[in-house]
Structure formats: C-alpha cells, structure tokens
Design a protein around this motif. Structure first.
Motif, PDB file in Angstrom:
ATOM      1  N   CYS A 417    -101.132  43.273 -12.678  1.00  0.00           N
ATOM      2  CA  CYS A 417    -101.444  44.162 -11.889  1.00  0.00           C
ATOM      3  C   CYS A 417    -100.785  43.777 -10.609  1.00  0.00           C
ATOM      4  CB  CYS A 417    -102.938  44.108 -11.536  1.00  0.00           C
ATOM      5  SG  CYS A 417    -103.556  45.204 -10.176  1.00  0.00           S
ATOM      6  N   CYS A 420    -103.838  42.720  -7.724  1.00  0.00           N
ATOM      7  CA  CYS A 420    -104.694  41.467  -7.827  1.00  0.00           C
ATOM      8  C   CYS A 420    -104.202  40.399  -8.836  1.00  0.00           C
ATOM      9  CB  CYS A 420    -106.072  42.001  -8.660  1.00  0.00           C
ATOM     10  SG  CYS A 420    -106.103  42.264 -10.226  1.00  0.00           S
ATOM     11  N   CYS A 444    -105.897  49.526 -12.901  1.00  0.00           N
ATOM     12  CA  CYS A 444    -106.276  48.024 -13.258  1.00  0.00           C
ATOM     13  C   CYS A 444    -107.746  47.919 -13.686  1.00  0.00           C
ATOM     14  CB  CYS A 444    -105.759  47.077 -12.257  1.00  0.00           C
ATOM     15  SG  CYS A 444    -106.308  45.193 -12.360  1.00  0.00           S
ATOM     16  N   HIS A 446    -109.250  45.083 -13.911  1.00  0.00           N
ATOM     17  CA  HIS A 446    -109.907  44.086 -13.046  1.00  0.00           C
ATOM     18  C   HIS A 446    -110.185  44.620 -11.437  1.00  0.00           C
ATOM     19  CE1 HIS A 446    -108.713  41.479 -16.306  1.00  0.00           C
ATOM     20  NE2 HIS A 446    -107.385  41.944 -15.998  1.00  0.00           N
ATOM     21  N   CYS A 447    -109.489  44.990 -10.896  1.00  0.00           N
ATOM     22  CA  CYS A 447    -109.615  45.735  -9.677  1.00  0.00           C
ATOM     23  C   CYS A 447    -109.751  46.983  -9.275  1.00  0.00           C
ATOM     24  CB  CYS A 447    -108.611  44.759  -8.557  1.00  0.00           C
ATOM     25  SG  CYS A 447    -106.797  45.558  -8.738  1.00  0.00           S
TER      26      CYS A 447
HETATM   27 ZN   LIG Z   1    -105.676  44.518 -10.301  1.00  0.00          ZN
END
Ligand SMILES: [Zn+2]
Ligand SMILES: [Zn+2]
Length: 777
Positions: A417, A420, A444, A446-447
């Motif tokens: 990403c 992040c 993404c 995750h973020c």
């Molecule tokens: Zn990310």
C-alpha cells in the motif's frame, strides 16, 4: 504342422527396430493413464530435469531407471500416473542466458531478458525431450509440464498465499549468504564448498594502555574495518591475561577481547577476529556477544563508505591493498598460503559473502520435529538412504530465505500500500506479476486508502516451484477431480545430490499445505561416474553423450547396462565396453526368440518331460529373485537374473537338449508338444520379466509371436508344482553336457559325431533327450 518359418523375420536385433516400436507405442498410446481403469493408482513424482544444458549419459540412465519403476508398477497391476515436467526457472537459466548472449542481466531490460531466457529454454528443452523419447521412457512427454508455465506458477503463488495465511511466512532484515556475482541471497542448501588457496595474514594488534602486542591471524583482512571483537578459547592459557582488556586494531579502532569456545587454539595464533560478517559463525557470534554490526560490503561485492579509504574496491582488491598498506606500516607479522574450505555459489562458483538484506522467509526450523516423524512413516529405497535426509534435518538451523533479486522465476505475489506500506496479497488461483501489473483490488484492507500500490519486484527461489511438483503433477490447483483421486504422489525418485534441496523442501512444503508426508516411497539413486570414478563435468572434459551410444547399440542396451551394473543406491562407472556387452545379450535373446518363433505353441499344457520340469523349476527360481528385486525397485537382480538364465542355462542347455524333440525327430507328437509348449512358456516369462528394463526388444518379440503388447501383461508368477526333484538333477545334466562337449573337443570330434559315453544312472529320466543331443551310441 508344428514348424514353420520363424515369425521373427530379421536375423538380428538392431537399434533402428527400436524406432519402429516407439512409433507403434505413440500411435496406440500404449502407456496412456486411464483414471477410470478401476486399478489401484500409483503416481510418480518425476524429477523435472533442468533445461539448462545437454544431458550426459548418466542423466539418461537415471531417467531410464525411473521408467523401469513405472513399468514395474504397471506389471504389478497398478494404473501408473507417470507425468513429465521440465524445470525452467531460476539462476542456472539466467547464468546460461547471460553467457550465451554475453550480457549482464541487471544491465538489460527485464522484459527483454525474460524473452532471451525463454528462447534458450525452448531449445534446451527439446534436446532433453528428444533423449527421453529415444530412451523409450513411458512418461507422458506429449502433455509435459513446464515449471515456468502460467499454470504452474499460479500454483506456486497459491501455495505461498496459503503459507502466508497459516503464518509460515515472515519478512526480516538479517545477514544472509549472498552471491555478489548473481546478486542474490542463497539458502544454506545452495552453498557449495571448494578448497581454495588463501592467504592467512598474521596481523599485529596493540593492547590498549600498554606497549604489548598480540597477533591475530585472518583470511579476511579486508574486513578489518568491520572488526568488532577478538576472541580466544577459555581453555587457551596463553591469553587469560587479556580478559576484560581492549586491543587496538591495525586500523586504530579499540575493540574488546572476549572468551568464546568457538576460537580454535590450533588455528593461527588462537586469537580470532570477529567481523560483520566473514561467515555464518560471525553472524551467530555478533548476536550472542551483543556486538553492534558495521556493514562494509555492498550488494555488488564492493566495499562501501564504512570501509573508509577502501570504499569502492572489490573484496579482492581491498584485500590486496590492505595487506600492502599494513605491511608498509610494519603491522603484519607474516603471510602464509593455506588451503581454505571456502563457501562458493552453487551456480557460478564465486566465493560467497554475508550481506544483511530484507528477505522473505519460510519457516522450517519449528517444523523439523514434525518432519522427523516422517522418517518413520516413509519407506526409503535403499533403506539406508533415509540418513541423507535425517542428517540434513539435524543441521537445519535457520529458516529458508525464499525471496530472490532475480528475473527469471515466479514472482512473489505481493503489493504494498502506498499509504501505509503494508503488504497485501491477492486471492489464490491466478498467476500474478506485481512488477508490471496492478493488483486485483483498489482499496487497502489495512488502512482503507485508495492511493495505489507498489508491486513487489522480487521473485522466488526456484525450489519454491519444484518443491510442489507432487501437487502440481497430480492436479492440485488445476484439476481437483484428478487430485481427489491421486492425492500427493506415491513415489519420489531422485538423485542423492539434491536431498537437502528438492527432497527436503518438498516434504516441508507439502507438509505445510496438506499436513501429510509428500510421498509413501522415496527412491534415491547413486551417481553415474566416468571410467575413473569421477562425476561428469564439462570442466573435466569427461562427459559421455548418449546419442552416439543410441546409434551404435540402441536404448535397450544402455538401459540394460544401467540396470545390471550396480545395486540401486550405489554409484556406478559408465563403460562403453559393458554397454556393448549388453547389446550382445540382446542379440542372444533375439536368437533364442527367433528359434522358438518357428514352432507353434500348443494351446493346452501337455504332459511334461523331466527336462521340461527342470527348466520350469529353474525359471521359478529366476522369477523369484527377479521379482524380489522389482519389489525393491532395484533392477540389478532382475537384469542379471534374466541374463544368466537365458545365456547360461536356457539357451546352451535346455534348448540344445530339446531341439530334436521340438522338431519332432522320431518322437511321439505329445512329447514334441511338451518341448514346444515349454519353450514358449519360458520365452513368455522371460519377456515379461525383462520388459521393464528392455521394453523395445521384448515388445517387438511379443507382438511378432504372440500379438498384443507385453507392456499390458502382468509379471509371471512362481508355480510351486514345478519345484520338483528335477531341478537338482538338471544341474547335473548341465555338468554332464559340459563333460561331453569337452571330451568331443579334446578328441577333435565335431559336436554331431556319435560318441560312446556312459550316462550316469541318476540321469536316466533325461536319457532320451541326452542321447539325441549328443548322438550317444
Ligand atoms: Zn494501506
Ligand atoms: Zn553466483
């Protein structure tokens, strides 16, 4: 009429007849795998040969032995799955491509370089396939696999994604074994050792705060800028006084002196300098002694700024320069030349360095105890060969670095990403090329960012692909129905030289994917060596290529030699004289079969004569010994058993003894029929016993006389009713024959001449046949 023109027309067996046979097999698809036959399956994890060079005869023999396993299992009633694959990934291909086109991979556009690799591979691959086909190998070479195909690479990536989700993969920055020429991290299993002449330099260190000097010997003086400690063995009385002191290196750095049992009092002066990093031991000592590493070697094998005035030089240049400089300053006591066991790259033979890098690792250390349990479950052939793997498992001390900074290999399916920085993996099932493709997602996980992704540029170690061969071959990830039926492979055949790589990694990877041993059977062969007992190498100029031997003697002669020369597992020496000997045996077999082919085969078994029962008893013994060899996938006994039986017993004694009776010269029809029936019965058994080893000639004869193919037959069985007292007597008949022949020769008589000689009382049952054979009055 019981006699006619021989059904084998040709007077001799010749290599060209093998080609006719191969055409027939191809046309009728004789060895096709039929998943619906209802027979039990047996699948073979055929080693995908590396498409990076020409095969020598030892490789040809290795693969023909694997073919013998497949043929053995068919004749024992199995439906055999015998795939073929070619290994087309990794370092050797790149190194060969660089050599051929005189280019450097890193100075070449990636896409273009991949094309050149493929070109080279396609050629090398055809060369191998033509040899495999010429050998009569019954694997499926029409639908062969390639480890660089999209399908195979998709499975490699899928198993990586699976391992990732199970927590077997991690990334870490740590010192690794590194080839500065190939510019890539290597696994422990890829390290080779070479005895190289090396300078052992005795350097003068000053003890801090005193005028005293100590001498430290090292083979790596260029690493002085990275020297962080000096150690001595706690049992070494000479250095106890140094405890807690510091010394000044010839470059002026003050470093501690420490005790450690690794220091060998007998090497050099007993004092050892610890640098980041001379070898794997240094890495461990830095960790253990809590030293702060100072990295002075670049990825391209030159020294960096931390090396001060030696920055920019190659390791070799820096070594020469630093010796010169210190000599001038009087800081070198002496220089000796020693033979040093130097770790080198398995592919390009460049001495290896230790360079810290970020790499992906596949866990293996934690799994060793589970893998060790497989040693008790899996059957090894020969049994003792399990020690190769057992010993390697004991020495596994670090996880497997699986990422490589190379081009021609399967890409690591990861994107990062841009917001992040975290890695994101795609779903399994497709082949991904992150260095030139967008990921199959735009947010993404995750973020939540949608600012885009950076594709991973690194690729896998080539063993990541080949270590899943038993899964890919059997349908995992591309043909679930087939995989359901076959599961992982039944048998892994391979050379002993790739136990710590191919065998070990396969067990590891399949264990991670399926939680089971990759195979039930592991067959490990010895090496084919030259006449002097050396491995064949281009550099030694001792390579024997197979084609000239095929043209002169044919594939069956080479195969027979490969079976008869040594017990399975032992090394053997290639000898053209012995291959020629095998060719002569084939002619003998041909002559015997041709002789028998002039007689009709009675349909029902007539009442047998003593001589017939004798040879059937001998046949029983040969079958028994040959089958026990086949059961161990050791072709030494079957090959030699057939040769001895045909050449020393059946042809010179039995056939001679019953010739007249078979022709029907003045004997009742039923007695003649007994001889003819026995001749055919024995020939059928011999052909079936020899078929896995010499598939061309046996099938040619079988088809000509009996019709159909011998390769769909089962092995002959021992028939206890033929273990009669005539077996012992028959051996005395052979002695008697030899006596008569010798006597006639001594008296200058022709073999047909009548002779007056007493037939021993106990040989009365054979009297009739003996009188006819020797023309006894
Ligand atoms: Zn990310
Ligand atoms: Zn290298």
């Amino acid at each position: 009429m019981s006699r006619r023109e021989p059904r084998l027309k040709e007077k001799h067996w010749s290599p060209e007849m093998e080609l006719q046979m191969q055409k027939v097999w191809e046309e009728e698809d004789t060895y096709r795998f039929n998943p619906n036959s209802g027979k039990p399956f047996f699948s073979i994890d055929t080693p995908p040969p590396y498409a990076s060079g020409k095969w020598h005869i030892a490789a040809a023999i290795h693969y023909s032995q694997i073919d013998m396993i497949a043929r053995t299992q068919r004749m024992r009633g199995y439906e055999v799955y015998f795939p073929f694959g070619v290994d087309r990934n990794g370092l050797p291909v790149e190194v060969e491509t660089e050599k051929r086109y005189k280019i450097r991979m890193f100075e070449y556009p990636r896409e273009e370089f991949l094309k050149l690799c493929r070109e080279f591979l396609d050629e090398a691959e055809q060369d191998i396939l033509s040899i495999v086909r010429r050998l009569g190998i019954s694997a499926d070479t029409k639908n062969y696999f390639q480890t660089d195909s999209e399908e195979w690479r998709a499975v490699t990536q899928a198993t990586f994604i699976d391992a990732w989700s199970k927590g077997y993969v991690y990334e870490d920055y740590r010192p690794n074994i590194y080839c500065p020429r190939c510019r890539t991290t290597l696994a422990d299993a890829e390290v080779e050792y070479k005895e190289l002449p090396t300078k052992l330099v005795y350097l003068k260190f000053r003890v801090e705060g005193s005028g005293e000097e100590v001498v430290v010997a090292t083979t790596r003086p260029e690493l002085l800028p990275a020297c962080k400690a000096v150690i001595y063995n706690p049992d070494d009385d000479r250095y106890g006084w140094l405890k807690g002191k510091r010394v000044i290196t010839p470059l002026g750095d003050a470093i501690p002196v420490m005790e450690h049992p690794y220091a060998d009092p007998k090497f050099g002066t007993g004092l050892v300098m610890i640098c980041s990093y001379g070898d794997k031991m240094d890495v461990q000592l830095f960790r253990e002694l809590g030293l702060e590493p100072k990295i002075v070697v670049n990825e391209d094998g030159t020294l960096n700024e931390s090396a001060g005035e030696y920055a920019g030089l190659t390791i070799q240049e820096a070594r020469e320069r630093i010796i010169e400089d210190l000599e001038r300053k009087g800081l070198i006591e002496k220089v000796e030349t020693i033979q040093h066991r130097t770790p080198v790259c398995w592919r390009c033979k460049t001495p290896l360095e230790i360079v810290p890098m970020r790499e992906y690792y596949l866990k293996q250390v934690d799994l060793v105890p589970e893998l060790e349990e497989y040693l008790d479950i899996v059957r090894f052939y020969p049994e003792w060969a399990s020690n190769y793997w057992r010993d390697w498992l004991k020495s596994v001390s670090s996880d497997w670095p699986i990422s490589r900074r190379r081009y021609y290999a399967t890409e690591i399916p990861v994107w990062y990403c841009k917001s992040c920085g975290k890695p994101v993996l795609p779903p399994p099932g497709k082949y991904y090329q992150p260095w030139k493709e967008d990921p199959p997602y735009d947010r993404c996980p995750h973020c939540g960012s949608t600012s885009g992704f950076e594709g991973e540029k690194r690729v896998f170690d080539t063993w990541m692909d080949s270590s899943i061969s038993p899964l890919v071959y059997n349908g995992f990830g591309w043909n679930e129905e087939l995989f359901e039926k076959l599961g992982s492979s039944d048998l892994r055949p391979q050379g002993k030289d790739i136990v710590r790589t191919w065998l070990h990694y396969t067990f590891l990877r399949v264990h991670q994917v399926l939680g089971k041993p990759a195979f039930k059977h592991v067959w490990i062969s010895g090496m084919g060596l030259d006449a002097k007992g050396r491995a064949m190498h281009k550099s030694l100029g001792n390579i024997i290529y197979p084609w000239p031997l095929f043209e002169k003697y044919g594939a069956d002669a080479v195969r027979f030699f490969g079976a008869a020369e040594a017990h399975h597992g032992s090394d053997f020496r290639i000898s053209e004289r012995k291959i020629e000997g095998a060719y002569k045996f084939l002619q003998k077999l041909w002559n015997v079969a041709r002789f028998i082919s002039q007689f009709d085969e009675p349909e029902d078994m007539p009442e047998l004569e003593p001589a017939d029962l004798w040879i059937l008893g001998e046949l029983n013994k040969s079958i028994e010994r040959a089958l026990s060899g086949y059961e161990r996938f050791d072709f030494f006994d079957p090959a030699n058993e057939v040769r001895i039986f045909v050449w020393d017993v059946f042809a010179p004694h039995y056939i001679e003894l019953v010739k007249g009776r078979a022709y029907g010269d003045g004997v009742e029809e039923k007695r003649s029929a007994a001889a003819r029936w026995t001749l055919h019965h024995v020939l059928r058994a011999v052909l079936r016993l020899a078929a896995p080893i010499i598939p061309h000639i046996t099938d040619y004869i079988w088809r000509s006389i009996y019709g159909g193919t011998v390769h769909k037959e089962l092995f002959p069985e021992v028939r206890v009713e033929w273990d009669t007292e005539y077996l012992e007597l028959g051996r005395k008949v052979m002695e008697f024959n030899s006596l008569v022949w010798k006597t006639k020769k001594e008296r200058g008589m022709r073999m047909k001449d009548p002779i007056e000689i007493e037939i021993p009382e106990e040989l009365r049952p054979f009297e009739d046949d003996l009188r006819r054979l020797h023309n006894i009055k």
